[in-house]
Write a protein that holds these residues in place. Structure first.
Motif, PDB file in Angstrom:
ATOM      1  N   MET A 223       0.998  -1.285  -0.013  1.00  0.00           N
ATOM      2  CA  MET A 223       0.334  -0.156  -0.299  1.00  0.00           C
ATOM      3  C   MET A 223       0.875   1.076   0.063  1.00  0.00           C
ATOM      4  N   ARG A 224       2.371   0.927   1.010  1.00  0.00           N
ATOM      5  CA  ARG A 224       2.819   2.525   0.390  1.00  0.00           C
ATOM      6  C   ARG A 224       3.592   2.236  -1.030  1.00  0.00           C
ATOM      7  N   LEU A 225       3.612   1.527  -1.120  1.00  0.00           N
ATOM      8  CA  LEU A 225       4.353   1.255  -2.971  1.00  0.00           C
ATOM      9  C   LEU A 225       2.628   2.547  -3.735  1.00  0.00           C
ATOM     10  N   ALA A 226       2.238   1.692  -3.522  1.00  0.00           N
ATOM     11  CA  ALA A 226       0.554   2.288  -4.088  1.00  0.00           C
ATOM     12  C   ALA A 226       0.575   3.777  -4.385  1.00  0.00           C
ATOM     13  N   GLU A 227       0.573   4.271  -2.867  1.00  0.00           N
ATOM     14  CA  GLU A 227       0.669   5.333  -2.037  1.00  0.00           C
ATOM     15  C   GLU A 227       1.363   6.564  -3.081  1.00  0.00           C
ATOM     16  N   LEU A 228       2.962   5.760  -3.328  1.00  0.00           N
ATOM     17  CA  LEU A 228       3.976   6.793  -3.908  1.00  0.00           C
ATOM     18  C   LEU A 228       3.752   6.519  -5.737  1.00  0.00           C
ATOM     19  N   LEU A 229       3.615   5.283  -6.663  1.00  0.00           N
ATOM     20  CA  LEU A 229       2.805   5.756  -7.987  1.00  0.00           C
ATOM     21  C   LEU A 229       1.913   6.490  -7.960  1.00  0.00           C
ATOM     22  N   ASN A 230       0.821   6.974  -7.113  1.00  0.00           N
ATOM     23  CA  ASN A 230      -0.612   7.236  -7.380  1.00  0.00           C
ATOM     24  C   ASN A 230      -0.131   8.573  -6.853  1.00  0.00           C
ATOM     25  N   SER A 231       0.675   9.492  -6.069  1.00  0.00           N
ATOM     26  CA  SER A 231       1.544  10.581  -6.389  1.00  0.00           C
ATOM     27  C   SER A 231       2.049  11.604  -7.253  1.00  0.00           C
ATOM     28  N   LEU A 232       2.509  10.270  -8.039  1.00  0.00           N
ATOM     29  CA  LEU A 232       3.048  10.703  -9.258  1.00  0.00           C
ATOM     30  C   LEU A 232       2.375  10.940 -10.675  1.00  0.00           C
ATOM     31  N   ARG A 233       0.588  10.411 -10.564  1.00  0.00           N
ATOM     32  CA  ARG A 233      -0.493  10.466 -11.377  1.00  0.00           C
ATOM     33  C   ARG A 233      -0.117  12.007 -11.743  1.00  0.00           C
ATOM     34  N   GLY A 234      -0.523  12.046 -13.565  1.00  0.00           N
ATOM     35  CA  GLY A 234      -0.285  13.088 -14.090  1.00  0.00           C
ATOM     36  C   GLY A 234       0.770  14.083 -14.139  1.00  0.00           C
ATOM     37  N   GLN A 235       2.325  13.309 -13.702  1.00  0.00           N
ATOM     38  CA  GLN A 235       3.484  13.771 -13.408  1.00  0.00           C
ATOM     39  C   GLN A 235       4.935  13.152 -14.796  1.00  0.00           C
ATOM     40  N   CYS A 236       4.567  11.248 -14.468  1.00  0.00           N
ATOM     41  CA  CYS A 236       4.556  10.839 -15.167  1.00  0.00           C
ATOM     42  C   CYS A 236       3.946   9.475 -15.694  1.00  0.00           C
ATOM     43  N   SER A 237       3.842   9.276 -17.414  1.00  0.00           N
ATOM     44  CA  SER A 237       2.728   8.239 -17.678  1.00  0.00           C
ATOM     45  C   SER A 237       4.065   6.683 -16.921  1.00  0.00           C
ATOM     46  N   MET A 238       2.828   5.941 -16.885  1.00  0.00           N
ATOM     47  CA  MET A 238       3.918   4.841 -16.098  1.00  0.00           C
ATOM     48  C   MET A 238       2.152   3.352 -16.711  1.00  0.00           C
ATOM     49  N   VAL A 239       3.279   2.421 -16.695  1.00  0.00           N
ATOM     50  CA  VAL A 239       1.940   1.301 -17.348  1.00  0.00           C
ATOM     51  C   VAL A 239       2.827   0.020 -16.223  1.00  0.00           C
ATOM     52  N   VAL A 240       1.819  -0.196 -15.215  1.00  0.00           N
ATOM     53  CA  VAL A 240       2.464  -1.445 -14.020  1.00  0.00           C
ATOM     54  C   VAL A 240       2.094  -2.694 -14.734  1.00  0.00           C
ATOM     55  N   VAL A 241       2.573  -3.427 -14.730  1.00  0.00           N
ATOM     56  CA  VAL A 241       1.996  -5.161 -15.078  1.00  0.00           C
ATOM     57  C   VAL A 241       1.846  -5.868 -13.412  1.00  0.00           C
ATOM     58  N   GLU A 242       1.363  -6.073 -13.471  1.00  0.00           N
ATOM     59  CA  GLU A 242       1.382  -6.458 -11.590  1.00  0.00           C
ATOM     60  C   GLU A 242       0.285  -8.019 -11.801  1.00  0.00           C
ATOM     61  N   HIS A 243       0.066  -8.771 -10.888  1.00  0.00           N
ATOM     62  CA  HIS A 243      -1.050 -10.145 -10.599  1.00  0.00           C
ATOM     63  C   HIS A 243      -1.743  -9.547  -9.375  1.00  0.00           C
ATOM     64  N   ASP A 244      -1.520  -8.384  -8.423  1.00  0.00           N
ATOM     65  CA  ASP A 244      -1.671  -8.472  -6.678  1.00  0.00           C
ATOM     66  C   ASP A 244      -3.020  -7.830  -7.830  1.00  0.00           C
ATOM     67  N   MET A 245      -4.238  -7.979  -7.006  1.00  0.00           N
ATOM     68  CA  MET A 245      -5.367  -7.501  -7.909  1.00  0.00           C
ATOM     69  C   MET A 245      -5.907  -6.432  -6.578  1.00  0.00           C
ATOM     70  N   GLU A 246      -5.524  -6.483  -5.592  1.00  0.00           N
ATOM     71  CA  GLU A 246      -5.602  -5.264  -4.743  1.00  0.00           C
ATOM     72  C   GLU A 246      -4.981  -4.108  -4.834  1.00  0.00           C
ATOM     73  N   PHE A 247      -3.820  -4.746  -5.079  1.00  0.00           N
ATOM     74  CA  PHE A 247      -2.942  -3.335  -5.606  1.00  0.00           C
ATOM     75  C   PHE A 247      -3.224  -2.499  -6.944  1.00  0.00           C
ATOM     76  N   VAL A 248      -3.618  -3.970  -7.737  1.00  0.00           N
ATOM     77  CA  VAL A 248      -4.497  -2.965  -8.313  1.00  0.00           C
ATOM     78  C   VAL A 248      -5.633  -2.183  -8.587  1.00  0.00           C
ATOM     79  N   ALA A 249      -5.779  -2.251  -7.510  1.00  0.00           N
ATOM     80  CA  ALA A 249      -7.625  -1.580  -7.346  1.00  0.00           C
ATOM     81  C   ALA A 249      -6.655  -0.296  -6.470  1.00  0.00           C
TER      82      ALA A 249
END
Length: 288
Positions: A223-249
């Motif tokens: 969840m801490r990493l999700a917070e980090l990536l969400n803080s970058l939203r709109g500042q940097c384009s990102m493609v995240v490949v993941e299996h953890d569906m809670e993280f994806v959500a």
């Protein structure tokens, strides 16, 4: 650099400085990249064959400027191969490749090699973190900083004020301020993952590709990493490949777009709720 950073904890308001200095306030994503007619990443009709095995099959994908796109799918769906082609790791010398992959409207990534693609602003994070374990955290960021990487420049260069501010801001953004003087090898797995993302951010990327970044993490670290990536939203384009569906959500939310791959093709695309209700996705990946 050590004297400048000081021993005191760096205030969280530095994050604001990071967005203005590292991301160059206005038009950072568009700098040097024509995105007027397409997104930051444009993949059209991509097909990849390895000695008769078709890993990617007529795949098309567009990532918008500033978008955070989650890509999911079963093992063997072609997710890693797609990233390999985008970053130049898989080229026509080891596979039969058809189609096109562009950064913006005009930069043909398939005509470039790995170092060239990295230099124009495509950063990739693999599942296992790669950091300089015998160097302090702050020095990892310094070594990763964008700029002249020639051996002579690396020997004589000193970090300027803007560089120091960027390092301080990245430490705050990745929540590693208190670990700045600790050797990277002593960090937890989740901290190493955040440090590597910080190292990529020091390179001022236009596009970040992250391959299963929360594998092996605790729920709190995830969840801490999700917070980090969400803080970058709109500042940097990102493609995240993941299996953890809670993280994806946590990344996709209610409106974010999720792409589902299967057998080398796009099986479905839409919000997380939409793809979770898609019968083809349920049958091939999510299960009933």
């Amino acid at each position: 650099c050590c004297d400048t950073l000081g021993r005191a904890r760096i205030k969280r308001h530095r994050t604001r400085a990071f967005r203005s200095s590292v991301f160059v306030s206005a038009h950072f994503l568009e700098k040097g990249i024509d995105t007027s007619h397409t997104g930051i990443l444009y993949v059209k009709g991509l097909t990849v064959n390895f000695d008769g095995f078709r890993a990617i099959n007529d795949l098309s994908l567009t990532i918008d400027v500033g978008e955070l796109r989650c890509v999911i799918g079963p093992n063997g769906a072609g997710k890693t191969t797609l990233m390999d082609v985008i970053t130049g790791k898989t080229r026509s010398n080891i596979a039969e490749i058809e189609g096109s992959v562009y950064l913006g409207s005009t930069i043909d990534l398939m005509s470039m090699n790995e170092p060239q693609i990295a230099q124009i602003g495509v950063g990739r994070k693999f599942q296992k973190p790669t950091v300089f374990e015998h160097h302090p955290v702050w020095e990892n960021l310094e070594l990763a900083m964008a700029g002249d990487k020639s051996w002579h420049h690396s020997l004589v260069a000193k970090v300027d004020l803007e560089g120091r501010r960027s390092m301080e801001a990245v430490l705050a953004l990745t929540q590693l301020e208190s670990e700045a003087y600790r050797d990277a090898g002593l960090l937890s797995h989740g901290q190493k993952q955040r440090l590597e993302i910080g190292m990529l951010l020091m390179q001022q990327p236009k596009l970040l590709l992250l391959d299963e970044p929360v594998a092996g993490m605790t729920d709190e670290e995830t969840m801490r990493l999700a917070e980090l990536l969400n803080s970058l939203r709109g500042q940097c384009s990102m493609v995240v490949v993941e299996h953890d569906m809670e993280f994806v959500a946590a990344l996709a939310g209610d409106k974010g777009k999720v792409t589902v791959l299967a057998e080398g093709s796009v099986l479905a695309e839409g919000t997380l709720a939409e793809v979770q209700q898609n019968e083809r996705v349920i049958e091939s990946y999510l299960g009933r």
